[in-house]
Design a protein around this motif. Structure first.
Motif, PDB file in Angstrom:
ATOM      1  N   GLY A 171     -11.056   7.725 -10.556  1.00  8.34           N
ATOM      2  CA  GLY A 171     -10.925   6.619 -11.502  1.00  8.34           C
ATOM      3  C   GLY A 171      -9.509   6.072 -11.460  1.00  8.34           C
ATOM      4  O   GLY A 171      -8.623   6.625 -10.790  1.00  8.34           O
ATOM      5  N   LEU A 172      -9.294   4.981 -12.160  1.00  7.05           N
ATOM      6  CA  LEU A 172      -7.945   4.396 -12.154  1.00  7.05           C
ATOM      7  C   LEU A 172      -6.988   5.283 -12.947  1.00  7.05           C
ATOM      8  O   LEU A 172      -7.356   5.866 -13.969  1.00  7.05           O
ATOM      9  N   SER A 221      -5.946   7.597   0.509  1.00  7.78           N
ATOM     10  CA  SER A 221      -6.143   6.196   0.905  1.00  7.78           C
ATOM     11  C   SER A 221      -4.810   5.460   0.932  1.00  7.78           C
ATOM     12  O   SER A 221      -3.923   5.717   0.122  1.00  7.78           O
ATOM     13  N   ALA A 222      -4.699   4.547   1.885  1.00  5.73           N
ATOM     14  CA  ALA A 222      -3.494   3.707   2.008  1.00  5.73           C
ATOM     15  C   ALA A 222      -3.927   2.286   1.668  1.00  5.73           C
ATOM     16  O   ALA A 222      -4.065   1.429   2.527  1.00  5.73           O
ATOM     17  N   GLY A 223      -4.170   2.086   0.390  1.00  6.98           N
ATOM     18  CA  GLY A 223      -4.954   0.933  -0.027  1.00  6.98           C
ATOM     19  C   GLY A 223      -4.208  -0.336  -0.346  1.00  6.98           C
ATOM     20  O   GLY A 223      -4.814  -1.274  -0.869  1.00  6.98           O
ATOM     21  N   TYR A 224      -2.925  -0.408  -0.074  1.00  7.93           N
ATOM     22  CA  TYR A 224      -2.218  -1.659  -0.368  1.00  7.93           C
ATOM     23  C   TYR A 224      -2.236  -2.532   0.873  1.00  7.93           C
ATOM     24  O   TYR A 224      -1.444  -2.339   1.791  1.00  7.93           O
ATOM     25  N   ASN A 262       4.344  11.627   0.553  1.00  9.04           N
ATOM     26  CA  ASN A 262       5.474  11.195  -0.275  1.00  9.04           C
ATOM     27  C   ASN A 262       5.084  10.110  -1.269  1.00  9.04           C
ATOM     28  O   ASN A 262       5.937   9.561  -1.972  1.00  9.04           O
ATOM     29  N   GLY A 263       3.798   9.785  -1.340  1.00  9.24           N
ATOM     30  CA  GLY A 263       3.324   8.909  -2.410  1.00  9.24           C
ATOM     31  C   GLY A 263       3.212   9.727  -3.698  1.00  9.24           C
ATOM     32  O   GLY A 263       3.353  10.957  -3.694  1.00  9.24           O
ATOM     33  N   ALA A 264       2.931   9.032  -4.786  1.00 11.24           N
ATOM     34  CA  ALA A 264       2.902   9.711  -6.095  1.00 11.24           C
ATOM     35  C   ALA A 264       1.799  10.771  -6.146  1.00 11.24           C
ATOM     36  O   ALA A 264       2.016  11.888  -6.624  1.00 11.24           O
ATOM     37  N   LEU A 265       0.618  10.439  -5.662  1.00 10.59           N
ATOM     38  CA  LEU A 265      -0.483  11.403  -5.673  1.00 10.59           C
ATOM     39  C   LEU A 265      -0.211  12.539  -4.687  1.00 10.59           C
ATOM     40  O   LEU A 265      -0.401  13.716  -5.002  1.00 10.59           O
TER      41      LEU A 265
HETATM   42  N1  LIG Z   1      -6.734   5.300  -8.818  1.00  8.80           N
HETATM   43  C1  LIG Z   1      -5.744   4.423  -9.031  1.00  8.80           C
HETATM   44  O1  LIG Z   1      -5.458   4.023 -10.174  1.00  8.80           O
HETATM   45  C2  LIG Z   1      -4.947   3.890  -7.908  1.00  8.80           C
HETATM   46  C3  LIG Z   1      -3.915   2.997  -8.184  1.00  8.80           C
HETATM   47  C4  LIG Z   1      -3.168   2.542  -7.120  1.00  8.80           C
HETATM   48  C5  LIG Z   1      -3.463   2.968  -5.826  1.00  8.80           C
HETATM   49  N2  LIG Z   1      -4.474   3.820  -5.601  1.00  8.80           N
HETATM   50  C6  LIG Z   1      -4.829   4.286  -4.258  1.00  8.80           C
HETATM   51  O2  LIG Z   1      -4.549   5.687  -4.199  1.00  8.80           O
HETATM   52  C7  LIG Z   1      -3.589   5.936  -3.161  1.00  8.80           C
HETATM   53  C8  LIG Z   1      -2.666   7.039  -3.602  1.00  8.80           C
HETATM   54  O3  LIG Z   1      -2.082   6.680  -4.832  1.00  8.80           O
HETATM   55  P1  LIG Z   1      -0.548   6.919  -5.098  1.00  8.80           P
HETATM   56  O4  LIG Z   1      -0.384   6.874  -6.561  1.00  8.80           O
HETATM   57  O5  LIG Z   1      -0.046   8.101  -4.350  1.00  8.80           O
HETATM   58  O6  LIG Z   1       0.080   5.597  -4.449  1.00  8.80           O
HETATM   59  P2  LIG Z   1       1.565   5.407  -3.902  1.00  8.80           P
HETATM   60  O7  LIG Z   1       2.544   6.203  -4.719  1.00  8.80           O
HETATM   61  O8  LIG Z   1       1.809   3.967  -3.771  1.00  8.80           O
HETATM   62  O9  LIG Z   1       1.518   6.071  -2.467  1.00  8.80           O
HETATM   63  C9  LIG Z   1       0.752   5.526  -1.464  1.00  8.80           C
HETATM   64  C10 LIG Z   1       1.093   6.266  -0.189  1.00  8.80           C
HETATM   65  O10 LIG Z   1       0.169   5.914   0.814  1.00  8.80           O
HETATM   66  C11 LIG Z   1       0.771   6.248   2.041  1.00  8.80           C
HETATM   67  N3  LIG Z   1       0.573   5.174   3.000  1.00  8.80           N
HETATM   68  C12 LIG Z   1       0.748   3.854   2.834  1.00  8.80           C
HETATM   69  N4  LIG Z   1       0.584   3.202   3.988  1.00  8.80           N
HETATM   70  C13 LIG Z   1       0.290   4.152   4.910  1.00  8.80           C
HETATM   71  C14 LIG Z   1       0.042   4.129   6.293  1.00  8.80           C
HETATM   72  N5  LIG Z   1       0.067   3.002   7.007  1.00  8.80           N
HETATM   73  N6  LIG Z   1      -0.192   5.309   6.930  1.00  8.80           N
HETATM   74  C15 LIG Z   1      -0.182   6.488   6.241  1.00  8.80           C
HETATM   75  N7  LIG Z   1       0.061   6.574   4.933  1.00  8.80           N
HETATM   76  C16 LIG Z   1       0.306   5.416   4.282  1.00  8.80           C
HETATM   77  C17 LIG Z   1       2.274   6.384   1.816  1.00  8.80           C
HETATM   78  O11 LIG Z   1       2.661   7.743   1.911  1.00  8.80           O
HETATM   79  P3  LIG Z   1       4.082   8.133   2.597  1.00  8.80           P
HETATM   80  O12 LIG Z   1       5.117   7.422   1.771  1.00  8.80           O
HETATM   81  O13 LIG Z   1       4.133   9.610   2.475  1.00  8.80           O
HETATM   82  O14 LIG Z   1       4.032   7.655   3.998  1.00  8.80           O
HETATM   83  C18 LIG Z   1       2.433   5.895   0.387  1.00  8.80           C
HETATM   84  O15 LIG Z   1       3.532   6.469  -0.263  1.00  8.80           O
HETATM   85  C19 LIG Z   1      -2.919   4.587  -2.932  1.00  8.80           C
HETATM   86  O16 LIG Z   1      -2.421   4.500  -1.611  1.00  8.80           O
HETATM   87  C20 LIG Z   1      -4.047   3.625  -3.175  1.00  8.80           C
HETATM   88  O17 LIG Z   1      -4.882   3.519  -2.042  1.00  8.80           O
HETATM   89  C21 LIG Z   1      -5.217   4.316  -6.620  1.00  8.80           C
END
Ligand SMILES: NC(=O)c1ccc[n+]([C@@H]2O[C@H](COP(=O)([O-])OP(=O)(O)OC[C@H]3O[C@@H](n4cnc5c(N)ncnc54)[C@H](OP(=O)(O)O)[C@@H]3O)[C@@H](O)[C@H]2O)c1
Length: 276
Positions: free
Chosen positions: A129-130, A63-66, A8-11
Motif C-alpha cells: 500500500g502507499l 521497484s524503480a518506479g520513478y 540505498n533507497g528508503a525502503l
Molecule cells: N508505496 C508507496 O507509497 C511508494 C511511494 C513511492 C515510491 N514507491 C515505489 O517503491 C520503491 C521503493 O520505495 P522507496 O521509498 O525506497 O523509494 P526511494 O527512497 O525513492 O528509493 C528508490 C530506489 O530505487 C532504486 N532505483 C532507482 N532507479 C533504479 C535503477 N535504474 N536501477 C536500480 N535501482 C534503481 C534506487 O536505489 P539505489 O539508490 O540504491 O540505487 C533508489 O534509491 C520506489 O522506487 C517506487 O517504485 C512506493
C-alpha cells in the motif's frame, strides 16, 4: 545468498537493517546504483553490464518506479531476465496494492507481476500500500498550517514504510514459505485529510484537482510524467478506492506477527523531518 536491489533507497535501507538484525545469520549483498563500501554491489537496471546475479539465490527486486511506463518496464524486465539467466531461484517483488489500479503507475507494476507469472522463477509478490511517509509529501501543510491536498472526503489505508520493510525482509529470508503468493499489504486504519491536519495541528481545506494540477505545473518542479502520477493518487484517494475496503485479504498483520505501526505516527514523524 540474498541480493536486495535499491538498497540505498528508503525502503531498501530499512530492509537491509531488518535482515541484519535477524537472529539467524543471512548472507546478504546490497545492490545499489552507487556502492559506498565493499559490502555493496553496483546494480543499475539501466545498465545491463551491472546486472550479474551469479550466486544469488533470492533476489528482492525493489521497484524503480520513478519514470515513464516504458522506462520502468524496461528496468524491471532487464532485472528479471538477468535473474533468470543467472539461475536465481526466487524473486520477491515489491508491487502495488490491488486497490491501486486507478493509479497511473499501476501499469508498470502489473506488467512486472505478469512477467513473473509467465517466467520460470519462483516468485512472491508484495503488493505494498502507499506509505504513510509518502502522505507527508503529497499532503503536506502549507506555511499557514493548511493541508490543501485534494483528497476530498477520501481516506488512504497508508502503511508505515518500516512495516513493509519488515515484511519484505521476512519473506526474502524464507522465500520457500511464500512461493507463488501475492500478499496485499495495506494499513488497517485509513487516514483522511481532517485526521492528518489534526495530527499536525493544522486545518484541512481540500482544493480541487484542477487547481492542484495548475499549481503543480506552475511550481515547475515536477517532470511531465509526474503530474498525472500525483493527480491520479489524489483522485484515487478522493474517489474512495484506496481506503482499504476493497482489499479482501490484508496480509500485513499476519506477516508482521504483531500489530502494525501507527500510520498516523509515521505521517507525523515524516512531516517533522521535512520541516527540519
Ligand atoms: N508505496 C508507496 O507509497 C511508494 C511511494 C513511492 C515510491 N514507491 C515505489 O517503491 C520503491 C521503493 O520505495 P522507496 O521509498 O525506497 O523509494 P526511494 O527512497 O525513492 O528509493 C528508490 C530506489 O530505487 C532504486 N532505483 C532507482 N532507479 C533504479 C535503477 N535504474 N536501477 C536500480 N535501482 C534503481 C534506487 O536505489 P539505489 O539508490 O540504491 O540505487 C533508489 O534509491 C520506489 O522506487 C517506487 O517504485 C512506493
Amino acid at each position: 545468498m540474498i541480493l536486495v536491489t535499491g538498497a540505498n533507497g528508503a525502503l531498501g535501507r530499512l530492509v537491509a537493517d531488518e535482515l541484519a538484525s535477524r537472529d539467524e545469520a543471512v548472507d546478504v549483498v546490497l545492490g545499489t546504483r552507487s556502492p559506498r563500501s565493499t559490502a555493496e554491489r553496483r546494480v543499475d537496471f539501466d545498465d545491463p553490464a551491472s546486472l550479474d546475479f551469479t550466486g544469488v539465490d533470492t533476489l528482492l527486486l525493489i521497484s524503480a518506479g520513478y519514470g515513464e511506463d516504458d522506462t520502468v518496464i524496461a528496468r524491471h524486465g532487464a532485472a528479471i531476465s538477468a535473474a533468470e539467466k543467472a539461475g536465481v531461484r526466487h524473486l520477491v517483488y515489491t508491487s502495488l496494492s490491488g486497490d491501486g489500479d486507478h493509479l497511473t503507475y499501476a501499469l508498470a507494476h502489473r506488467w512486472t507481476e505478469r512477467r513473473l507469472r509467465r517466467g520460470p522463477l519462483a516468485w512472491t509478490i508484495l503488493r505494498n500500500g502507499l506509505y504513510a511517509e509518502f502522505l507527508a509529501d503529497i499532503a503536506a501543510a502549507g506555511p499557514d498550517g493548511t493541508i490543501a491536498a485534494p483528497l476530498g472526503e477520501g481516506r488512504l489505508a497508508a502503511v508505515a514504510r518500516a512495516d513493509l520493510a519488515a515484511v519484505a525482509a521476512r519473506v526474502t529470508a524464507e522465500p520457500e514459505l511464500h512461493a507463488g503468493q501475492v500478499y496485499e499489504l495495506v494499513g488497517e486504519h485509513a487516514l483522511g485529510g481532517a485526521e492528518l491536519a489534526a495530527a499536525i495541528g493544522g486545518s484541512y481545506e481540500p482544493g480541487s484537482l484542477g487547481a492542484t494540477r495548475e499549481a503543480v505545473i506552475a511550481a515547475g518542479q515536477a517532470l511531465p510524467y509526474q503530474v498525472p502520477m500525483l493527480l491520479s493518487t489524489y483522485s484515487a484517494v478522493a474517489g474512495g478506492f484506496l481506503d482499504g475496503s476493497g482489499i479482501e485479504n490484508n496480509a500485513l498483520r499476519g506477516l508482521l506477527g504483531r500489530e502494525p505501526r501507527s500510520a498516523l505516527d509515521a505521517y507525523r514523524a515524516a512531516v517533522r523531518s521535512h520541516v527540519k
